[in-house]
Design a protein around this motif. Sequence first.
Motif: not given
Length: 225
Positions: A44-57, A61-67
């Motif tokens: 996310a830091a390198a590519l600077r996307p507009d939208v990220i689809t994020m799984d949780v489990q 690192m889970d998706g909530l912490e990544a978010t």
Amino acid sequence: MSIRILLVDDHALLRTGFRLILETQPDLEIIGEAATGAEAVTLAAALRPDVITMDVQMPDMDGLEATRRILSSPGATAAIAIVTTFDRDDYLFAALDAGASGFLLKNAGPEELIAAVRALAAGDGMLAPEVTRRVLQRFAVPAHPPADPTAPSPRTLPITLAEPFTEREAEVLALMADARSNAEIAHALFIGEATVKTHVSRILQKLGARDRVQAAVLAHRHGLA
């Protein structure tokens, strides 16, 4: 310009399915894939996307912490949609608290996934129909005051606006908090959709909200709707 998307899920087959669905649309472009939350933060830091689809489990690192990490980084601009198999309230409300703009279940159809990506890229939010009412109920102000009139409501917290809402903005916010679309708000208030968009932009600015989902949560949480 294309909407640039980062796919995050520890199952390669699911990422492939999302890619096949999204890349059928000429305005959607997959710019990267991650299999863990830690990889998602780095990409996310390198590519600077507009939208990220994020799984949780996910491992590592889970998706909530990544978010949380992605959205708290300086200059973060991506909108994140949590996409999970698990219709669980703890995931739902943790995702909203972390700043996610969308929450979808993996049984959603292709059209719903495409619509969610476009909505997030446009600065709107998207919640699965199954969870929208639960969000409203969670943050709704109780209909009856507490027995002790001096006691603060457990769900109504103080909020200070840099500039108060106009009467029309308050009406629009109330309808946003009821999960109405711009078209439905325009029909209810007998105004044009362009006017609704202007009011929504002003409301988001005054609330300091990232998108409509966050604005609706704030409106219910602070008794503004």
